[in-house]
Motif scaffolding. Structure first.
Motif, PDB file in Angstrom:
ATOM      1  N   ALA A 310       0.961  -1.188   0.106  1.00 41.20           N
ATOM      2  CA  ALA A 310      -0.189  -0.212   0.000  1.00 41.20           C
ATOM      3  C   ALA A 310       0.744   1.236   0.028  1.00 41.20           C
ATOM      4  O   ALA A 310       0.520   2.076  -0.638  1.00 41.20           O
ATOM      5  N   ALA A 311       2.018   1.355   0.734  1.00 42.82           N
ATOM      6  CA  ALA A 311       2.860   2.438   0.746  1.00 42.82           C
ATOM      7  C   ALA A 311       3.497   2.574  -0.532  1.00 42.82           C
ATOM      8  O   ALA A 311       3.659   3.821  -0.829  1.00 42.82           O
ATOM      9  N   TYR A 312       3.738   1.528  -1.297  1.00 41.73           N
ATOM     10  CA  TYR A 312       4.271   1.404  -2.666  1.00 41.73           C
ATOM     11  C   TYR A 312       3.394   2.374  -3.598  1.00 41.73           C
ATOM     12  O   TYR A 312       3.941   3.262  -4.341  1.00 41.73           O
ATOM     13  N   TYR A 313       2.318   1.768  -3.627  1.00 39.95           N
ATOM     14  CA  TYR A 313       1.106   2.296  -4.442  1.00 39.95           C
ATOM     15  C   TYR A 313       1.057   3.917  -3.965  1.00 39.95           C
ATOM     16  O   TYR A 313       0.750   4.728  -4.688  1.00 39.95           O
ATOM     17  N   ASP A 314       0.775   4.374  -2.674  1.00 34.49           N
ATOM     18  CA  ASP A 314       0.640   5.622  -2.199  1.00 34.49           C
ATOM     19  C   ASP A 314       1.837   6.588  -2.752  1.00 34.49           C
ATOM     20  O   ASP A 314       1.243   7.611  -3.492  1.00 34.49           O
ATOM     21  N   ASP A 315       2.943   5.999  -2.877  1.00 32.71           N
ATOM     22  CA  ASP A 315       4.133   6.768  -3.459  1.00 32.71           C
ATOM     23  C   ASP A 315       3.652   7.003  -5.125  1.00 32.71           C
ATOM     24  O   ASP A 315       3.999   7.896  -5.425  1.00 32.71           O
ATOM     25  N   GLU A 316       3.874   6.091  -5.508  1.00 30.95           N
ATOM     26  CA  GLU A 316       3.904   5.757  -7.284  1.00 30.95           C
ATOM     27  C   GLU A 316       2.468   6.463  -7.931  1.00 30.95           C
ATOM     28  O   GLU A 316       2.595   6.689  -8.926  1.00 30.95           O
ATOM     29  N   LEU A 317       1.392   6.520  -7.110  1.00 34.23           N
ATOM     30  CA  LEU A 317       0.284   7.062  -7.445  1.00 34.23           C
ATOM     31  C   LEU A 317      -0.117   8.305  -7.192  1.00 34.23           C
ATOM     32  O   LEU A 317      -1.114   8.891  -7.499  1.00 34.23           O
ATOM     33  N   ALA A 318       0.723   8.982  -6.446  1.00 35.78           N
ATOM     34  CA  ALA A 318       0.239  10.345  -5.570  1.00 35.78           C
ATOM     35  C   ALA A 318       0.242  11.505  -6.618  1.00 35.78           C
ATOM     36  O   ALA A 318      -0.700  12.359  -6.491  1.00 35.78           O
ATOM     37  N   SER A 319       0.897  11.247  -7.942  1.00 37.57           N
ATOM     38  CA  SER A 319       0.637  12.441  -8.926  1.00 37.57           C
ATOM     39  C   SER A 319      -0.424  12.198  -9.859  1.00 37.57           C
ATOM     40  O   SER A 319      -0.417  13.235 -10.691  1.00 37.57           O
ATOM     41  N   LEU A 320      -1.234  11.559  -9.891  1.00 33.34           N
ATOM     42  CA  LEU A 320      -2.210  10.807 -10.904  1.00 33.34           C
ATOM     43  C   LEU A 320      -3.584  11.566 -10.325  1.00 33.34           C
ATOM     44  O   LEU A 320      -3.847  11.878  -9.082  1.00 33.34           O
ATOM     45  N   PRO A 321      -4.432  11.665 -11.134  1.00 35.69           N
ATOM     46  CA  PRO A 321      -5.753  12.338 -10.551  1.00 35.69           C
ATOM     47  C   PRO A 321      -6.966  11.231 -10.178  1.00 35.69           C
ATOM     48  O   PRO A 321      -7.915  10.937 -10.879  1.00 35.69           O
ATOM     49  N   LEU A 322      -6.531  10.673  -9.166  1.00 37.90           N
ATOM     50  CA  LEU A 322      -7.163   9.580  -8.333  1.00 37.90           C
ATOM     51  C   LEU A 322      -7.144   9.801  -7.256  1.00 37.90           C
ATOM     52  O   LEU A 322      -6.049  10.486  -6.488  1.00 37.90           O
ATOM     53  N   GLU A 323      -8.028   9.120  -6.096  1.00 36.47           N
ATOM     54  CA  GLU A 323      -7.581   9.286  -4.663  1.00 36.47           C
ATOM     55  C   GLU A 323      -7.297   7.861  -4.157  1.00 36.47           C
ATOM     56  O   GLU A 323      -7.778   6.866  -4.510  1.00 36.47           O
ATOM     57  N   THR A 324      -6.266   7.823  -3.399  1.00 36.83           N
ATOM     58  CA  THR A 324      -5.745   6.722  -2.672  1.00 36.83           C
ATOM     59  C   THR A 324      -6.403   6.604  -1.361  1.00 36.83           C
ATOM     60  O   THR A 324      -6.944   7.588  -0.749  1.00 36.83           O
ATOM     61  N   PRO A 325      -6.221   5.497  -0.772  1.00 30.40           N
ATOM     62  CA  PRO A 325      -6.922   4.953   0.611  1.00 30.40           C
ATOM     63  C   PRO A 325      -6.386   6.299   1.590  1.00 30.40           C
ATOM     64  O   PRO A 325      -5.052   6.800   1.780  1.00 30.40           O
ATOM     65  N   THR A 326      -7.369   6.506   2.668  1.00 32.53           N
ATOM     66  CA  THR A 326      -6.975   7.217   3.762  1.00 32.53           C
ATOM     67  C   THR A 326      -6.756   6.449   4.995  1.00 32.53           C
ATOM     68  O   THR A 326      -7.396   5.331   5.293  1.00 32.53           O
ATOM     69  N   GLU A 327      -5.601   6.825   5.655  1.00 27.02           N
ATOM     70  CA  GLU A 327      -5.398   6.357   7.049  1.00 27.02           C
ATOM     71  C   GLU A 327      -5.503   7.199   8.217  1.00 27.02           C
ATOM     72  O   GLU A 327      -4.335   8.161   8.161  1.00 27.02           O
ATOM     73  N   PRO A 328      -6.735   7.477   8.930  1.00 27.37           N
ATOM     74  CA  PRO A 328      -6.459   8.583   9.748  1.00 27.37           C
ATOM     75  C   PRO A 328      -5.704   8.441  11.070  1.00 27.37           C
ATOM     76  O   PRO A 328      -4.791   7.188  11.069  1.00 27.37           O
ATOM     77  N   ALA A 329      -5.269   9.523  11.390  1.00 32.32           N
ATOM     78  CA  ALA A 329      -4.143   9.688  12.749  1.00 32.32           C
ATOM     79  C   ALA A 329      -4.664   8.279  13.561  1.00 32.32           C
ATOM     80  O   ALA A 329      -5.759   8.698  14.187  1.00 32.32           O
ATOM     81  N   GLY A 330      -3.639   7.717  13.997  1.00 33.70           N
ATOM     82  CA  GLY A 330      -4.112   6.887  15.203  1.00 33.70           C
ATOM     83  C   GLY A 330      -4.598   5.551  14.867  1.00 33.70           C
ATOM     84  O   GLY A 330      -4.670   4.515  15.489  1.00 33.70           O
ATOM     85  N   TYR A 331      -4.936   5.380  13.346  1.00 32.74           N
ATOM     86  CA  TYR A 331      -5.487   4.240  12.591  1.00 32.74           C
ATOM     87  C   TYR A 331      -4.488   3.236  12.058  1.00 32.74           C
ATOM     88  O   TYR A 331      -3.613   3.872  11.564  1.00 32.74           O
TER      89      TYR A 331
END
Length: 420
Positions: A310-331
């Protein structure tokens, strides 16, 4: 390929998740306690960077020789039905979740049904839940005689929005409980939802069927409500082949649930035929319990590997026009699914399929829009965030068996799609 369905209850076919698949690169860490520190710095993906990929599946159960050895031991013992192996699995799973008790069942749906029966749900009682879930969440309420009442979701987390739950309670006086769904591996906002339940004297049943090991402030899901229910279908973060479990700190709920899943027998009857209430045969087998014990030992590593992907996807997809998953603080998200959101969902899924990458839409039709719910009184609920999510979500492969080549393929195809 779109449309495969590792949803909440776990009672459905899954092309990519048959038990014959035993390939696994995830590492056991020797126990069930998760580290409180940083994530593991290596994974099977890091060690497989040069591995070629023909197709990328949406799910792949990781069953290794440890499970096989335990199953062989059960087969040799001849005690194949419910027995000591299941009791041991219950105790170990309760310890993992930090609860006093656990009651094993035949699948996630029967866990939900049995938990509601154990809490005394009566005909016509309302239970607030999410329509953005696998249908088992609401089905269990109906099977227990209740009425599912749908509240809307937080558009970032896809879990129940406490404000919409409050609005439902302002409008209805028949609500006796709340069933939050921990979706995609992320816990619902349990502090707020439990506070609402306390204020209105409601029970809480966590649908944790997609959230094995998910946590809030270091506390695993499974112990926030009066009861919680997990599924062990092959696509889940851990599996027993088919199976489920109820966790609870309430002795009365555990006793009634254990009776209900065993034909209503008196739990203290030592195997005699004293049936003190109506029940079902919802028991887990010893073979499934043996697999579950082996899988539970490996669950922390499975979850760490999912988080690394998931961290890999977060980094690699950050620049694209889509929303990646959210992890709220403490979760702590355990990524049963890695779900993105884009207005180009269907076109992107088609592009990925053309390149051999399986995806899933969970869920393209919310429960309140399902044909089986046309006659339910709450089917016409106004749930704009749920409707929006159903049109935009797309889940990408994130299972522990994913290699570096697999996930690089996924990312490259998505970049090519948006840049073409």
């Amino acid at each position: 390929m779109t449309g495969t369905n590792p949803g909440s209850g776990g009672d459905y076919p899954e092309r990519t998740a048959q038990m014959g698949g035993t390939r696994s690169n995830a590492r056991a860490d020797g126990g069930v306690a998760e580290s409180d520190g940083a994530e593991s710095s290596t994974s099977n993906a890091d060690s497989s960077a040069d591995e070629s990929t023909e197709s990328v599946s949406i799910a792949a159960p990781a069953l290794g020789p440890d499970a096989l050895e335990r199953v062989e031991s059960v087969l040799e013992s001849g005690m194949l039905a419910d027995g000591p192996e299941v009791r041991a699995f219950e105790d170990e799973f309760a310890d993992y979740c930090g609860t006093d008790r656990a009651v094993a069942t035949s699948n996630g749906t029967t866990a939900l049904h049995a938990a509601l029966e154990a809490l005394g749900l009566e005909e016509g009682d309302g239970v607030i839940t999410s329509s953005f879930s696998f249908v088992a969440s609401a089905n269990a309420i109906r099977l227990a005689g209740g009425t599912p009442i749908f509240a809307d979701i937080d558009p970032k987390t896809y879990t129940l929005d406490p404000d919409t739950v409050e609005r439902v309670l302002e409008e209805r006086d028949d609500v006796v409980g709340i069933m939050p769904v921990h979706l995609y591996g992320l816990a619902a906002p349990m502090d707020d939802l439990c506070a609402i339940a306390d204020e209105h004297d409601l029970f809480v049943v966590e649908d944790a069927c997609q959230a094995h090991g998910a946590a809030i402030d270091g506390e695993h899901v499974g112990g926030f409500g009066d009861a919680a229910c997990f599924s062990f279908y092959p696509t889940k973060n851990m599996t027993t082949g088919e199976g489920g479990v109820i966790t609870t700190d309430r002795a009365d709920v555990a006793e009634r649930a254990a009776s209900f899943v065993n034909h209503g027998r008196d739990v203290g009857s030592d195997g005699n035929y004293d049936h003190v209430r109506l029940g079902h045969n919802y028991r887990l087998t010893s073979v499934a319990g043996a697999i579950g014990r082996a899988q539970l030992e490996r669950l922390p590593e499975f979850n760490r590997t999912r988080r690394e992907h998931a961290a890999y996807y977060d980094d690699e997809l950050a620049s694209l026009p889509l929303e990646t998953p959210t992890e709220p603080a403490g979760y702590r998200h355990v990524y049963h699914q890695y779900t993105i959101s884009t207005d180009e969902r269907d076109a992107l899924a088609a592009t990925l399929a053309d390149h051999g990458v399986d995806t899933g839409v969970y869920y393209g039709t919310p429960i309140h829009r399902q044909p089986a719910y046309e006659t339910v009184s709450t089917a016409a609920a106004a749930l704009p965030r749920t409707e929006r999510a159903s049109e935009t979500v797309l889940s990408l492969p994130v299972h522990p068996d994913l290699t570096a080549a697999d996930r690089r393929t996924v990312v490259d195809v998505i970049h090519d799609h948006f840049h073409s």
